[in-house]
Enzyme design. Sequence first.
Site, PDB file in Angstrom:
ATOM      1  N   ASP A   8       0.870  -1.195   0.000  1.00 10.61           N
ATOM      2  CA  ASP A   8       0.000   0.000   0.000  1.00 10.61           C
ATOM      3  C   ASP A   8       0.901   1.237   0.000  1.00 10.61           C
ATOM      4  O   ASP A   8       2.112   1.136   0.192  1.00 10.61           O
ATOM      5  CB  ASP A   8      -0.925   0.000   1.245  1.00 10.61           C
ATOM      6  N   SER A   9       0.279   2.405  -0.181  1.00 15.35           N
ATOM      7  CA  SER A   9       1.040   3.654  -0.099  1.00 15.35           C
ATOM      8  C   SER A   9       1.445   3.942   1.349  1.00 15.35           C
ATOM      9  O   SER A   9       2.414   4.651   1.603  1.00 15.35           O
ATOM     10  CB  SER A   9       0.168   4.799  -0.596  1.00 15.35           C
ATOM     11  N   CYS A  74      -4.432  -1.537  -1.962  1.00 19.75           N
ATOM     12  CA  CYS A  74      -4.620  -0.107  -2.162  1.00 19.75           C
ATOM     13  C   CYS A  74      -5.563   0.053  -3.346  1.00 19.75           C
ATOM     14  O   CYS A  74      -5.251  -0.397  -4.457  1.00 19.75           O
ATOM     15  CB  CYS A  74      -3.264   0.530  -2.463  1.00 19.75           C
ATOM     16  N   GLU A 152      -3.383   7.517   9.252  1.00 23.91           N
ATOM     17  CA  GLU A 152      -1.948   7.357   9.529  1.00 23.91           C
ATOM     18  C   GLU A 152      -1.644   7.809  10.960  1.00 23.91           C
ATOM     19  O   GLU A 152      -0.916   7.151  11.696  1.00 23.91           O
ATOM     20  CB  GLU A 152      -1.109   8.195   8.544  1.00 23.91           C
ATOM     21  N   CYS A 185     -11.137   3.035   0.160  1.00 21.95           N
ATOM     22  CA  CYS A 185      -9.712   3.301   0.369  1.00 21.95           C
ATOM     23  C   CYS A 185      -9.341   2.453   1.581  1.00 21.95           C
ATOM     24  O   CYS A 185     -10.068   2.459   2.584  1.00 21.95           O
ATOM     25  CB  CYS A 185      -9.499   4.779   0.666  1.00 21.95           C
ATOM     26  N   HIS A 187      -7.287   2.799   3.796  1.00 24.09           N
ATOM     27  CA  HIS A 187      -7.027   3.540   5.033  1.00 24.09           C
ATOM     28  C   HIS A 187      -8.312   3.712   5.860  1.00 24.09           C
ATOM     29  O   HIS A 187      -8.253   3.869   7.078  1.00 24.09           O
ATOM     30  CB  HIS A 187      -6.475   4.936   4.726  1.00 24.09           C
TER      31      HIS A 187
HETATM   32  N1  DGL Z   1      -4.816   3.211   0.896  1.00 20.84           N
HETATM   33  C1  DGL Z   1      -4.952   3.709  -0.415  1.00 20.84           C
HETATM   34  C2  DGL Z   1      -6.210   3.302  -1.132  1.00 20.84           C
HETATM   35  O1  DGL Z   1      -6.780   2.276  -0.802  1.00 20.84           O
HETATM   36  C3  DGL Z   1      -4.456   5.062  -0.795  1.00 20.84           C
HETATM   37  C4  DGL Z   1      -4.345   6.172   0.183  1.00 20.84           C
HETATM   38  C5  DGL Z   1      -3.498   7.249  -0.411  1.00 20.84           C
HETATM   39  O2  DGL Z   1      -2.264   7.065  -0.409  1.00 20.84           O
HETATM   40  O3  DGL Z   1      -4.052   8.235  -0.924  1.00 20.84           O
HETATM   41  O4  DGL Z   1      -6.632   3.929  -2.052  1.00 20.84           O
END
Ligand code: DGL
Length: 256
Positions: A8-9, A74, A152, A185, A187
């Site tokens: 993931d990012s 992600c 985060e 997302c 996150h």
């Molecule tokens: N966790 C990521 C997603 O599912 C991206 C969050 C990000 O880096 O903008 O899209």
Amino acid sequence: MPHILVFDSGIGGTSVLTHIQSALPEADYTYIMDNALLPYGLQTEETIQNRLANLVNKISSNFFGEVDLIVIACNTASTYALAHIRQFTQIPIVGVVPAIKPAAQISIRKHIALLATPATSKNQYTQSLVSEFAQDCQVSFYHSTELVRLAERKFWLNEDVREGVNKELSSIKVDNQADVLILGCTHFPILKYEIAEFYKTQCVLIDSGTAIAKRVKHLLGGSIDEAEIKKPLQFYATALNDVPAIAGYDVKSLYL
Ligand code: DGL
């Protein structure tokens, strides 16, 4: 013993990793975050495709040892780059994309809402999911990078982010006719208690975590050997300096 690499990012992919680990507790896991380019939601398609191609190159050179399966945990990276990176490797890749299909199936009012990153909410792959699986629904699109930042902070600093989440969701204003809200997302499930508290009974929240764990188990299930001991999680970051030093995480540096 299968070796599963989760990408993931940032730490969003851990919301998917947890589901996979409970489905396959004996597997070996490597977690990689490209936090040098966080948030991915503000990056271009080309940048993300290049980053993921570099990642696949590293995997193919056995940098992380033998890898049996890659999970792009992600939505932004999957919707932008899955097809692109599948050209470069024979290793199976499981992507995480917004749960539009199950959302459309469970919606009673036939009105669903997608909350994702700016990139995911506007890209073609997402549009194709809508035309394929949610023809009979009205779909409202929303995006946030602030929620990525708050997830985060909650993860690394254990911060109480309720106020920030409430403020962000108040300004997003999801249509109150939508009865299912897709957390598109990875996150966002990290904030699911805060988000659920905000919407109360207005809508049901849905994400892709359980479905992805089922898919991974289906692909690897046969190769699990219960007798072997699980290796500790390998954890890599592309911007090690931005990772708070927290006990329990031995994060290594990675150049992509
Ligand atoms: N966790 C990521 C997603 O599912 C991206 C969050 C990000 O880096 O903008 O899209």
